[in-house]
Design a protein around this motif. Structure first.
Motif, mmCIF file in Angstrom:
data_model
loop_
_atom_site.group_PDB
_atom_site.id
_atom_site.type_symbol
_atom_site.label_atom_id
_atom_site.label_comp_id
_atom_site.label_asym_id
_atom_site.label_seq_id
_atom_site.Cartn_x
_atom_site.Cartn_y
_atom_site.Cartn_z
ATOM 1 N N ARG A 160 0.825 -1.206 0.000
ATOM 2 C CA ARG A 160 0.000 0.000 0.000
ATOM 3 C C ARG A 160 0.862 1.261 0.000
ATOM 4 N NH1 ARG A 160 -4.229 0.197 4.696
ATOM 5 N NH2 ARG A 160 -2.481 1.062 5.893
ATOM 6 N N ALA A 161 1.963 1.237 0.766
ATOM 7 C CA ALA A 161 2.852 2.401 0.808
ATOM 8 C C ALA A 161 3.484 2.647 -0.561
ATOM 9 C CB ALA A 161 3.929 2.199 1.867
ATOM 10 N N ILE A 162 3.821 1.575 -1.272
ATOM 11 C CA ILE A 162 4.401 1.716 -2.616
ATOM 12 C C ILE A 162 3.355 2.270 -3.580
ATOM 13 C CG2 ILE A 162 5.327 0.443 -4.587
ATOM 14 C CD1 ILE A 162 6.639 -1.471 -2.504
ATOM 15 N N GLU A 163 2.139 1.732 -3.501
ATOM 16 C CA GLU A 163 1.069 2.181 -4.392
ATOM 17 C C GLU A 163 0.712 3.647 -4.174
ATOM 18 O OE1 GLU A 163 -2.080 -0.537 -3.620
ATOM 19 O OE2 GLU A 163 -1.011 -2.267 -4.471
ATOM 20 N N SER A 164 0.832 4.116 -2.936
ATOM 21 C CA SER A 164 0.489 5.510 -2.622
ATOM 22 C C SER A 164 1.680 6.446 -2.779
ATOM 23 C CB SER A 164 -0.062 5.611 -1.196
ATOM 24 O OG SER A 164 0.953 5.348 -0.240
ATOM 25 N N HIS A 165 2.779 5.932 -3.335
ATOM 26 C CA HIS A 165 3.991 6.723 -3.555
ATOM 27 C C HIS A 165 4.532 7.306 -2.249
ATOM 28 C CE1 HIS A 165 3.332 6.287 -7.834
ATOM 29 N NE2 HIS A 165 2.125 6.801 -7.709
ATOM 30 N N GLY A 166 4.482 6.493 -1.194
ATOM 31 C CA GLY A 166 5.093 6.889 0.064
ATOM 32 C C GLY A 166 4.272 7.853 0.896
ATOM 33 N N ALA A 167 2.948 7.768 0.814
ATOM 34 C CA ALA A 167 2.099 8.648 1.619
ATOM 35 C C ALA A 167 2.440 8.505 3.099
ATOM 36 C CB ALA A 167 0.626 8.314 1.392
ATOM 37 N N ILE A 168 2.411 9.620 3.825
ATOM 38 C CA ILE A 168 2.831 9.656 5.223
ATOM 39 C C ILE A 168 2.133 8.595 6.058
ATOM 40 C CG2 ILE A 168 2.826 11.033 7.342
ATOM 41 C CD1 ILE A 168 4.866 12.069 5.449
ATOM 42 N N GLU A 169 0.808 8.525 5.977
ATOM 43 C CA GLU A 169 0.066 7.588 6.830
ATOM 44 C C GLU A 169 0.401 6.137 6.507
ATOM 45 O OE1 GLU A 169 -2.662 9.029 3.461
ATOM 46 O OE2 GLU A 169 -1.203 9.885 4.864
ATOM 47 N N ASP A 170 0.661 5.838 5.232
ATOM 48 C CA ASP A 170 0.958 4.463 4.845
ATOM 49 C C ASP A 170 2.367 4.048 5.274
ATOM 50 O OD1 ASP A 170 -1.546 4.173 3.683
ATOM 51 O OD2 ASP A 170 -0.855 4.873 1.718
ATOM 52 N N VAL A 171 3.327 4.944 5.135
ATOM 53 C CA VAL A 171 4.687 4.638 5.587
ATOM 54 C C VAL A 171 4.728 4.535 7.107
ATOM 55 C CG1 VAL A 171 7.071 5.459 5.648
ATOM 56 C CG2 VAL A 171 5.746 5.650 3.549
ATOM 57 N N THR A 172 3.954 5.371 7.797
ATOM 58 C CA THR A 172 3.892 5.282 9.254
ATOM 59 C C THR A 172 3.411 3.907 9.684
ATOM 60 O OG1 THR A 172 3.528 7.660 9.545
ATOM 61 C CG2 THR A 172 2.805 6.223 11.332
ATOM 62 N N CYS A 173 2.435 3.348 8.994
ATOM 63 C CA CYS A 173 1.949 1.999 9.321
ATOM 64 C C CYS A 173 3.065 0.969 9.165
ATOM 65 C CB CYS A 173 0.764 1.633 8.435
ATOM 66 S SG CYS A 173 -0.771 2.498 8.830
ATOM 67 N N ALA A 227 9.523 4.800 -3.231
ATOM 68 C CA ALA A 227 8.240 5.461 -2.968
ATOM 69 C C ALA A 227 8.392 6.546 -1.908
ATOM 70 C CB ALA A 227 7.204 4.426 -2.523
ATOM 71 N N VAL A 228 9.179 6.247 -0.874
ATOM 72 C CA VAL A 228 9.407 7.232 0.188
ATOM 73 C C VAL A 228 10.126 8.453 -0.380
ATOM 74 C CG1 VAL A 228 10.656 7.634 2.349
ATOM 75 C CG2 VAL A 228 9.383 5.516 2.030
ATOM 76 N N LYS A 229 11.140 8.232 -1.218
ATOM 77 C CA LYS A 229 11.863 9.349 -1.834
ATOM 78 C C LYS A 229 10.936 10.157 -2.753
ATOM 79 C CE LYS A 229 16.071 9.070 -3.293
ATOM 80 N NZ LYS A 229 17.301 8.645 -4.012
ATOM 81 N N HIS A 230 10.026 9.483 -3.430
ATOM 82 C CA HIS A 230 9.065 10.176 -4.297
ATOM 83 C C HIS A 230 8.197 11.112 -3.470
ATOM 84 C CE1 HIS A 230 5.349 10.787 -6.632
ATOM 85 N NE2 HIS A 230 6.108 10.609 -7.698
ATOM 86 N N ASN A 231 7.756 10.635 -2.315
ATOM 87 C CA ASN A 231 6.928 11.480 -1.452
ATOM 88 C C ASN A 231 7.712 12.701 -0.959
ATOM 89 O OD1 ASN A 231 4.444 11.827 0.442
ATOM 90 N ND2 ASN A 231 6.226 11.987 1.783
ATOM 91 N N LEU A 232 8.991 12.499 -0.620
ATOM 92 C CA LEU A 232 9.814 13.619 -0.162
ATOM 93 C C LEU A 232 9.923 14.684 -1.252
ATOM 94 C CD1 LEU A 232 11.734 14.915 1.913
ATOM 95 C CD2 LEU A 232 13.591 13.586 0.887
#
Length: 244
Positions: A160-173, A227-232
């Motif tokens: 889910r975190a990958i699909e959302s491109h590293g959205a904060i709430e998904d990476v936090t999970c 994905a996390v870098k994309h979100n940043l």
């Protein structure tokens, strides 16, 4: 802590922090600068996401202490702790807390409390036993409210975190699930940390890029970090919230 370093942190004078940190490191050492900044972050802790993540970031950069940009990471942690600090005139008075077994704290802990327990116990040997009460104060405050623990397996959370491109709430999970997965497995080596990105304004993404690189999952690791870098680079900037 030297007043020359402490005052810009307390006054949230973000522009003055790099020079103050450089002067402190030259007068003492880089390791002493790190310990001073981390202690400030612990004392400045409050149950807000930015203040929590400032302490977690200090724990994460300790793994980078042999890198050339360690000083720059310390400066970013100092700036983050300063800007997310509650507007007290002085740090809070910490009452002495009797030692509490980690397992006892973890028994009924939810996601946020688990992450703070993991952070506190990782910092005790770094900051010294005399700081144990200040460190234990963080998970104890987290345990005062309702506790919710992620029940999903790690893999779907990472997907889910990958699909959302590293959205904060998904990476936090994912980060919270990683802390929960560590329960009862103290002697199992953690997944290898990844090469950290260049130092950046940690408040932008609640330091999640740094935390993700310090403690990446083994499953789909490279895709998750991308994905996390994309979100940043492209996600919402949360730094304005830190100075509220």
């Amino acid at each position: 802590m030297s007043s020359e370093l402490y005052e810009p942190l307390l006054e949230r004078d973000l522009d003055a922090i790099p020079a103050a940190a450089r002067a402190f490191a030259e007068a003492h050492s880089l390791d002493e600068l790190y310990v001073s900044v981390a202690r400030f972050a612990v004392l400045a802790y409050a149950p807000s996401m930015h203040a929590k993540r400032a302490v977690m970031a200090c724990r994460a950069i300790h793994e980078l202490r042999d890198k050339e940009d360690f000083f720059d990471w310390i400066v970013e942690c100092a700036r983050y702790a300063a800007e997310s600090r509650q507007p007290w005139s002085e740090p809070p008075i910490i009452s002495e807390i009797e030692p509490i077994p980690r397992e006892e704290l973890e028994r009924n802990a939810g996601d946020d409390a688990l992450m703070m327990i993991d952070t506190a116990f990782a910092l005790i040997p770094i900051l010294g036993e005399k700081g144990t009460s200040a460190l234990l104060r963080m998970p104890l405050m987290e345990l005062e409210g309702p506790q919710t623990r992620t029940k999903s397996a790690m893999e779907p959370l990472i997907d889910r975190a990958i699909e959302s491109h590293g959205a904060i709430e998904d990476v936090t999970c994912v980060l919270a699930c990683g802390a929960a997965a560590a329960l009862g497995r103290r002697n199992v080596p953690a997944a290898a940390s990844a090469a950290a990105p260049p130092p950046y304004h940690l408040a932008r993404d609640f330091a999640q890029t740094l935390l993700a690189y310090a403690h990446p999952p083994a499953y789909r690791r490279d895709e998750f970090l991308a994905a996390v870098k994309h979100n940043l680079a492209h996600g919402e900037d949360f730094s304005a919230w830190s100075l509220a």
